[in-house]
Enzyme design. Structure first.
Site, PDB file in Angstrom:
ATOM      1  CB  THR A  59     -43.164  17.833  12.085  1.00 52.72           C
ATOM      2  OG1 THR A  59     -42.125  16.904  12.422  1.00 52.72           O
ATOM      3  CG2 THR A  59     -43.654  17.517  10.685  1.00 52.72           C
ATOM      4  CB  CYS A  60     -46.408  21.771  13.846  1.00 50.43           C
ATOM      5  SG  CYS A  60     -47.255  20.255  14.306  1.00 50.43           S
ATOM      6  CB  ALA A  61     -42.152  24.911  13.829  1.00 51.83           C
ATOM      7  CB  SER A  63     -45.857  22.173   8.059  1.00 52.70           C
ATOM      8  OG  SER A  63     -46.655  22.659   9.109  1.00 52.70           O
TER       9      SER A  63
END
Length: 168
Positions: A59-61, A63
């Protein structure tokens, strides 16, 4: 203290995000070239802070990729992607993904940014890392919009952040 979830398990942060219409706290973070950046370096530009636990999570990647795409269309706006990842990991990710429109910043040295902005995990398996948040500032460093994502695995509301920029 914000009550959020990590893997649907309740966790908390050390505080609350800065309030809308207040001046954002200054910070000193580390760039991928190991130089320093402070909020004062971005005066005169609108700022979107995409804050997350680690670029090495899906999810971080995603974003970072999403904001990289959006940033290409923004004028007078800096998009800062902030985590406690080592600058080397941030640089590796950006190189592998072709990320060029956002600036990666690390809070690895002191964690002071996460504490000042009230978004550091205070409990749970990610304790000490940053929770998933978005903070949008006007060109004078005033808070226009904040979002503390309630479930860490969920994506932030990109549309609301971008709308806050357009309204400024």
């Amino acid at each position: 203290m914000a009550s959020i979830t990590l893997g649907r398990t309740p966790v908390s942060t050390v505080g609350e995000l800065p309030a809308k219409n207040t001046t954002a706290p200054n910070f000193t973070l580390t760039k991928v070239d190991l130089s320093e950046a402070s909020l004062n370096d971005y005066k005169g530009s609108k700022v979107v802070m995409n804050i997350f636990p680690s670029v090495d999570t899906g999810t971080c990647a995603k974003s970072v990729r999403q904001f990289n795409e959006e940033a290409a269309e923004l004028t007078n706006t800096k998009v800062l992607c902030i985590s406690r990842d080592l600058p080397f990991a941030q640089q590796r990710f950006c190189g592998a993904e072709g990320i060029e429109n956002v600036e990666m910043l690390s809070d690895f040295k002191t964690g002071a940014f996460g504490k000042a902005y009230g978004l550091e995990f205070a409990s749970g398996g990610f304790s000490g890392l940053h929770s998933r948040c978005i903070v949008v500032l006007d060109s004078n460093g005033n808070v226009l919009h904040t979002e503390q994502v309630q479930e860490t695995a969920d994506e932030p509301n990109y549309k609301a952040a971008l709308e806050a920029l357009m309204d400024a």
